[in-house]
Each structure stands twice: as C-alpha cells, then as structure tokens.
Design an enzyme around this catalytic site. Structure first.
Site, mmCIF file in Angstrom:
data_model
loop_
_atom_site.group_PDB
_atom_site.id
_atom_site.type_symbol
_atom_site.label_atom_id
_atom_site.label_comp_id
_atom_site.label_asym_id
_atom_site.label_seq_id
_atom_site.Cartn_x
_atom_site.Cartn_y
_atom_site.Cartn_z
ATOM 1 N N ARG A 15 0.809 -1.214 0.000
ATOM 2 C CA ARG A 15 0.000 0.000 0.000
ATOM 3 C C ARG A 15 0.851 1.277 0.000
ATOM 4 O O ARG A 15 0.351 2.372 -0.184
ATOM 5 C CB ARG A 15 -0.972 -0.030 1.200
ATOM 6 C CG ARG A 15 -2.056 -1.091 1.057
ATOM 7 C CD ARG A 15 -2.752 -1.420 2.386
ATOM 8 N NE ARG A 15 -1.973 -2.333 3.211
ATOM 9 C CZ ARG A 15 -2.375 -2.816 4.385
ATOM 10 N NH1 ARG A 15 -3.543 -2.451 4.888
ATOM 11 N NH2 ARG A 15 -1.619 -3.651 5.072
ATOM 12 N N LYS A 22 8.724 -1.045 3.155
ATOM 13 C CA LYS A 22 7.971 -0.107 3.992
ATOM 14 C C LYS A 22 8.742 0.414 5.201
ATOM 15 O O LYS A 22 8.766 1.620 5.450
ATOM 16 C CB LYS A 22 6.661 -0.773 4.443
ATOM 17 C CG LYS A 22 5.864 0.077 5.415
ATOM 18 C CD LYS A 22 4.419 -0.322 5.494
ATOM 19 C CE LYS A 22 4.183 -1.568 6.295
ATOM 20 N NZ LYS A 22 2.744 -1.860 6.434
ATOM 21 N N GLN A 72 12.762 -14.186 6.545
ATOM 22 C CA GLN A 72 11.527 -14.861 6.140
ATOM 23 C C GLN A 72 11.517 -14.762 4.612
ATOM 24 O O GLN A 72 11.181 -13.705 4.064
ATOM 25 C CB GLN A 72 10.300 -14.148 6.746
ATOM 26 C CG GLN A 72 8.986 -14.830 6.441
ATOM 27 C CD GLN A 72 7.777 -13.959 6.794
ATOM 28 O OE1 GLN A 72 7.878 -12.743 6.899
ATOM 29 N NE2 GLN A 72 6.621 -14.591 6.945
ATOM 30 N N GLY A 77 2.688 -14.336 5.970
ATOM 31 C CA GLY A 77 1.828 -13.808 7.025
ATOM 32 C C GLY A 77 2.568 -13.567 8.327
ATOM 33 O O GLY A 77 3.682 -14.058 8.523
ATOM 34 N N GLY A 139 -7.424 -5.252 12.696
ATOM 35 C CA GLY A 139 -8.097 -6.434 13.217
ATOM 36 C C GLY A 139 -8.931 -6.048 14.436
ATOM 37 O O GLY A 139 -8.530 -5.189 15.214
ATOM 38 N N ALA A 422 43.173 42.419 -4.609
ATOM 39 C CA ALA A 422 41.881 42.068 -5.182
ATOM 40 C C ALA A 422 42.065 41.548 -6.603
ATOM 41 O O ALA A 422 42.940 42.009 -7.334
ATOM 42 C CB ALA A 422 40.964 43.287 -5.185
ATOM 43 N N ARG A 439 47.865 40.937 -11.177
ATOM 44 C CA ARG A 439 46.886 41.584 -12.058
ATOM 45 C C ARG A 439 47.650 42.586 -12.917
ATOM 46 O O ARG A 439 48.680 43.097 -12.510
ATOM 47 C CB ARG A 439 45.766 42.245 -11.256
ATOM 48 C CG ARG A 439 46.142 43.490 -10.474
ATOM 49 C CD ARG A 439 44.894 44.291 -10.109
ATOM 50 N NE ARG A 439 44.480 44.131 -8.740
ATOM 51 C CZ ARG A 439 44.707 45.051 -7.774
ATOM 52 N NH1 ARG A 439 45.346 46.171 -8.029
ATOM 53 N NH2 ARG A 439 44.295 44.825 -6.561
HETATM 54 C C1 UD1 Z 1 -1.817 -6.422 11.337
HETATM 55 C C2 UD1 Z 1 -2.713 -7.338 12.151
HETATM 56 C C3 UD1 Z 1 -3.990 -6.567 12.516
HETATM 57 C C4 UD1 Z 1 -3.635 -5.299 13.264
HETATM 58 C C5 UD1 Z 1 -2.634 -4.453 12.484
HETATM 59 C C6 UD1 Z 1 -2.128 -3.337 13.365
HETATM 60 C C7 UD1 Z 1 -2.296 -9.619 11.378
HETATM 61 C C8 UD1 Z 1 -2.796 -10.743 10.566
HETATM 62 N N1 UD1 Z 1 -3.018 -8.512 11.393
HETATM 63 O O1 UD1 Z 1 -2.495 -6.116 10.126
HETATM 64 O O2 UD1 Z 1 -4.831 -7.371 13.325
HETATM 65 O O3 UD1 Z 1 -4.817 -4.551 13.514
HETATM 66 O O4 UD1 Z 1 -1.500 -5.239 12.085
HETATM 67 O O5 UD1 Z 1 -1.303 -2.453 12.667
HETATM 68 O O6 UD1 Z 1 -1.273 -9.757 12.030
HETATM 69 N N2 UD1 Z 1 5.022 -8.947 8.202
HETATM 70 C C9 UD1 Z 1 6.043 -9.864 8.103
HETATM 71 N N3 UD1 Z 1 5.852 -10.997 7.366
HETATM 72 C C10 UD1 Z 1 4.683 -11.269 6.746
HETATM 73 C C11 UD1 Z 1 3.640 -10.330 6.857
HETATM 74 C C12 UD1 Z 1 3.829 -9.177 7.594
HETATM 75 O O7 UD1 Z 1 7.114 -9.663 8.649
HETATM 76 O O8 UD1 Z 1 4.602 -12.322 6.102
HETATM 77 C C13 UD1 Z 1 5.227 -7.727 8.991
HETATM 78 C C14 UD1 Z 1 5.098 -6.458 8.157
HETATM 79 O O9 UD1 Z 1 6.348 -6.082 7.625
HETATM 80 C C15 UD1 Z 1 4.557 -5.448 9.164
HETATM 81 C C16 UD1 Z 1 3.821 -6.299 10.179
HETATM 82 O O10 UD1 Z 1 4.244 -7.642 9.981
HETATM 83 O O11 UD1 Z 1 5.601 -4.752 9.803
HETATM 84 C C17 UD1 Z 1 2.301 -6.197 10.021
HETATM 85 O O12 UD1 Z 1 1.958 -6.587 8.699
HETATM 86 P P1 UD1 Z 1 0.847 -5.829 7.868
HETATM 87 O O13 UD1 Z 1 0.730 -6.486 6.547
HETATM 88 O O14 UD1 Z 1 1.072 -4.376 7.891
HETATM 89 O O15 UD1 Z 1 -0.454 -6.202 8.741
HETATM 90 P P2 UD1 Z 1 -1.832 -5.426 8.834
HETATM 91 O O16 UD1 Z 1 -2.657 -5.741 7.669
HETATM 92 O O17 UD1 Z 1 -1.584 -4.003 9.112
HETATM 93 CA CA CA Z 2 0.169 -2.696 9.227
#
Ligand code: UD1
Ligand code: CA
Length: 469
Positions: A15, A22, A72, A77, A139, A422, A439
């Site tokens: 996003r 990010k 990772q 997730g 969430g 100068a 000069r």
């Molecule tokens: C997440 C939470 C949500 C919460 C919100 C708060 C989950 C499933 N959801 O959503 O409940 O309200 O944060 O800001 O956890 N990341 C990884 N590896 C991955 C995916 C994400 O390291 O595979 C890291 C991202 O870099 C980020 C953080 O986890 O720093 C959160 O990920 P993001 O995709 O922003 O989650 P949200 O949709 O914001």
């Molecule tokens: Ca987030």
C-alpha cells in the site's frame, strides 16, 4: 523475568506503492525500522530479533550490530514470520514482545507496561488494544465474558455481527514465549487472505482455555500502523508535535512549532530560538542561546552556544560558539567554523577549518582549506581546489587579508598577516607578511570619459534634428 522483542519487518508494504521496503521509509529523518528498534531498547528488552524479508539487505543495513536477524524468504503472514524466529529463540522462556516494524510511534513505557501486565496476570498473551472511531483495516478484538480476549478477527474476515466492534488490535503483543512456540503449528491459512495470521493464536489460546488479557491505550496516535503514505504523513505530524512539545517544555522557543521539524535524536539547549521552515535532523546538538532559522536545514551537526544559522544548510559540520552562518550559506561535510567565525551570504564551505574570528562574509567558495584566526576573506574569493583530477589544500595563516575576488589556486599557502590583492589569481605561496598581487597594471587615459560623453551627445542631437524634418 527476561524479555525479548521480536520485530516483524519482512512485509513489502504494497500500500506504500514504493520500490523501497515499507520499514525503510523515514519519519523526521529516521527509518521506521530504527524507530521501532529504539522503542524496544528503551522498553528494556534485553535481546532484539528482527524478521526481515522484502528488501532485507536495505532493512538489515539499518540495524545496530547487537540486533539479531531472521530471514523470512516468503512472506506468508505475520504468524509465519514469528514461526521463522522459533529456531533462534529455541529454549528461551519468558516474555516475548512482538512489535510491528510499521508501528513506530509506540512509547517505550507502553511496551514495558504491556510486559509487566502479562507477567503479573500470568496470561499466555497480553494484547495492546485501542478504540478507534473508524477502525478501518485493523483487526477487531472480540472480548469474552470475563473481559479477556476470545479472538482477533481481521477486517477482511469480519462477520456481519462483528462490524460494530471499535476495539482494535494494535499489532503489539506480549506472549509467554514457550506457550506461543508450542502452539504456533496450529495456525492455518484458512482465511480471506490465505495467510498465517499471528492474530489467530489468540483464538487458539482461548479454545485451549489459556488466558489472554488486554491492555488498552487511550492514545490511538501512538499505535498508528503505517500502511500508506497518508499514514506516514500523519505519523510525521504526531512525532513532530511530541518532540517539539518536549523541547518547548525544556526551554526552547518555537515561533510556530507546526513549521519546525526536529528529529528524535537531536539535542537542544536552553533559550534556543527556532524560526519557521526549519529542519534539524540526525545526530545534531544545538547549544544554549543559539538561533536557527527561518528556513534552515541542519543535519548531523553541532551548533554551539550563541551561534546563529539563518536561512542556511549545515550538513555534518561544526558551528562554533557565537559563530554566524547565513543568510543563505551552505556548510558541507567537514566544515568547522571556530568561535565567532562567519560564513555569510551566498558562501559555500566544504571540508575546511575557518579559524576563530575569521570572516567569510560574501559570495565565496572555500573547499579543502585551513584558514587561521582573524582572517578577512574578501567578497568573491574562491579556492580553486580541484584540478580536474585531484583535490588540493589551501592554507591561510592567522591575520591574513584576502582581497576581494582572489582565486586561490591550490595547493597554495598564504602566510600569516599576508595580503592578496583584489582580483589576483594566487598560484604561488605568499610568505608571511607579504603582498601577493597578480593583475595587469591599470591604464589612465586623461579626459577619455568626458570626450566620449560629448561625442554621444552630439550624435543624439543630430538624430533628433533629422527626425524633426
Ligand atoms: C496487522 C494485524 C492486525 C492489526 C494491524 C495493526 C495480522 C494478521 N493482522 O495487520 O490485526 O490490527 O497489524 O497495525 O497480524 N510482516 C512480516 N511478514 C509477513 C507479513 C507481515 O514480517 O509475512 C510484517 C510487516 O512487515 C509489518 C507487520 O508484519 O511490519 C504487520 O503486517 P501488515 O501487513 O502491515 O499487517 P496489517 O494488515 O496491518
Ligand atoms: Ca500494518
């Protein structure tokens, strides 16, 4: 009890619409990644582990040496991200604080409070929550009858009867590490996004009869999760307000704090005045009674007591006590202005020492120079420090007087108390106390100007006379 922080920072952040990961985006000059590491350190976490993935090389280059890294490779997730850290945390028992790399405004006290709350309540997990009028993409927290948390439901998975919930998961948790790792394998990808959600652990704990408690903060600004550039700007404004308020309470005057941007590592003395449109970033220190702005940028520099920086840019430089910079000066890396020295209007200085009381008041370029004390550098003076291949040094002794428009062709030395005429191009050393003059002699043609004026006048009279005909 020992506590470890696990920071999730592997996501791409689609996003953000960016080619940069990010967490590498900056707020008041600091990357989100460093801000979050700083929160964990100041909250008292003894060990910090960061999960990297997307743009890992960039992100890892921002981390301090003592932070451990887990890769990772595929971002499946937040739950999967935690799973990747299981091996390096093998055998660890105690509080595991999970932070998101995109939640940089958390206060260290909030995080330490979260850890204390889990430890005193003996919960398997304590979740930091907040209430939002517009919970948007967060969430949602589903409470159980005893006030604990039964589940966290991602916004894409919300059931119709859960839409009204305004309590959200901030993405900040404290887990009992051994309980968490013992249950992580229970996560599935059976959800709207097909990911392993860390948030699903809460439902798993609840179904196993394990206690999950909540700590609720009433300052939703501190838990802002940054998903877009709009959030990035909001976070900048929040941090700006927080930092400026702190400095004002410590004795700094800001004419308009909404128009002053100060980085979190900057230190500022008392009775400092900061005028609008000023940016002070990085590892900068401003001494008592200094005046910065309007319209200035100071980065990684030291501005000593009583110094003035007006409408100027100062990068990686030292401005001595009561020294004067600007208006419209540019001090590039390695500039040292000693006490009472001046870099005036349209003056650029790089990698040079300007001695105590020395003045460079107008329209000059000084590069790779060592200028002594009480030197006067005339308007338009330029060090020709670059021969197209190499840079060379210019040395000017104490008390020298550099005439206006002098070209100092380096390497060259002007002695103590010496003078340059100068408009001279000085390419050979000028001994102490001597005059260096280069000069051509001036010619005088007596009466020339008067004769020319008369000639011009008679030409125009003839012209007018003819047009009358
Ligand atoms: C997440 C939470 C949500 C919460 C919100 C708060 C989950 C499933 N959801 O959503 O409940 O309200 O944060 O800001 O956890 N990341 C990884 N590896 C991955 C995916 C994400 O390291 O595979 C890291 C991202 O870099 C980020 C953080 O986890 O720093 C959160 O990920 P993001 O995709 O922003 O989650 P949200 O949709 O914001
Ligand atoms: Ca987030």
């Amino acid at each position: 009890m020992k506590s470890v922080a696990l920071i999730l920072a592997a996501g791409e952040g689609t996003r953000m619409k960016s080619s940069v990961p990010k967490v590498a985006h900056r707020i008041l000059g600091e990357s989100m990644m460093t801000l979050v590491v700083d929160v964990a350190q100041r909250a008292g976490c003894e060990r910090i582990v960061v999960v990297t993935g997307h743009g890992a090389d960039i992100v890892e280059s921002m981390l301090p040496e003592d932070v451990a890294v887990v890769r990772q490779e595929r971002q499946l997730g937040t739950g999967h991200a935690v799973l990747c850290a299981r091996e390096v945390l093998e055998g660890f028992e105690g509080s595991l604080t999970v932070l998101s790399g995109d939640t940089p405004l958390l206060r260290p006290e909030t995080v330490s409070g979260l850890v204390a709350m889990r430890e005193s309540s003996g919960a398997a997990a304590t979740v930091l929550t907040t209430h939002l009028p517009d919970p948007a993409e967060y969430g949602r927290v589903v409470r159980n009858r005893d006030g604990g948390i039964a589940a966290i439901v991602e916004h894409k998975d919300l059931q119709p009867d859960q839409q009204h919930i305004d309590e959200v998961n901030t993405g900040t948790y404290c887990f009992d590490a051994s309980v968490l790792f013992a249950h992580l394998d229970k996560l599935t990808t059976d959800n709207a996004q097909g990911e392993y959600y860390l948030t699903d652990m809460i439902g798993v704990f609840d179904s196993e009869g394990l206690l999950v408690t909540a700590m609720t903060t009433d300052d939703p600004l501190e838990t802002l999760g940054i998903n877009s550039r709009v959030h990035l700007a909001e976070a900048t404004r929040t941090l700006q307000r927080r930092i400026n308020t702190r400095h004002m309470l410590e004795g700094v005057t800001m004419t308009d704090p909404g128009l002053v941007w100060v980085g979190p590592r900057v230190r500022i003395g008392r009775d400092v005045e900061i005028e609008p449109m000023t940016f002070i970033m990085g590892e900068t220190v401003i001494g008592d009674g200094a005046r910065i702005g309007p319209g200035s940028r100071v980065v990684d520099s030291r501005v000593a007591n009583g110094a003035v920086v007006d409408s100027s840019v100062v990068i990686d430089s030292d401005v001595g006590p009561n020294a004067n910079v600007g208006p419209v000066a540019y001090l590039r890396p390695g500039t040292v202005l000693e006490a009472g020295a001046k870099a005036g209007t349209s003056v650029e200085i790089k990698n040079s020492r300007i001695g105590r009381g020395t003045k460079v008041p107008h329209l000059s370029y000084i590069g790779d120079a060592d200028v002594g004390q009480d030197v006067n550098v005339g308007a338009g003076t330029i060090t020709c420090n670059y021969d197209g291949v190499e840079k060379h040094r210019t040395v000017i002794g104490d008390g020298a007087f550099i005439g206006s428009d002098t070209m100092l062709v380096a390497p060259v030395r002007v002695g103590r108390g010496a003078v340059t005429g100068a408009a001279s191009a000085i390419s050979r050393d000028v001994p102490d106390g001597a005059l260096g003059l280069e000069r051509s002699d001036q010619r005088i043609v007596e009466g020339w100007a008067d004769r020319r004026r008369k000639e011009k006048r008679s030409e125009t009279n003839e012209g007018e006379a003819s047009s009358d005909e």
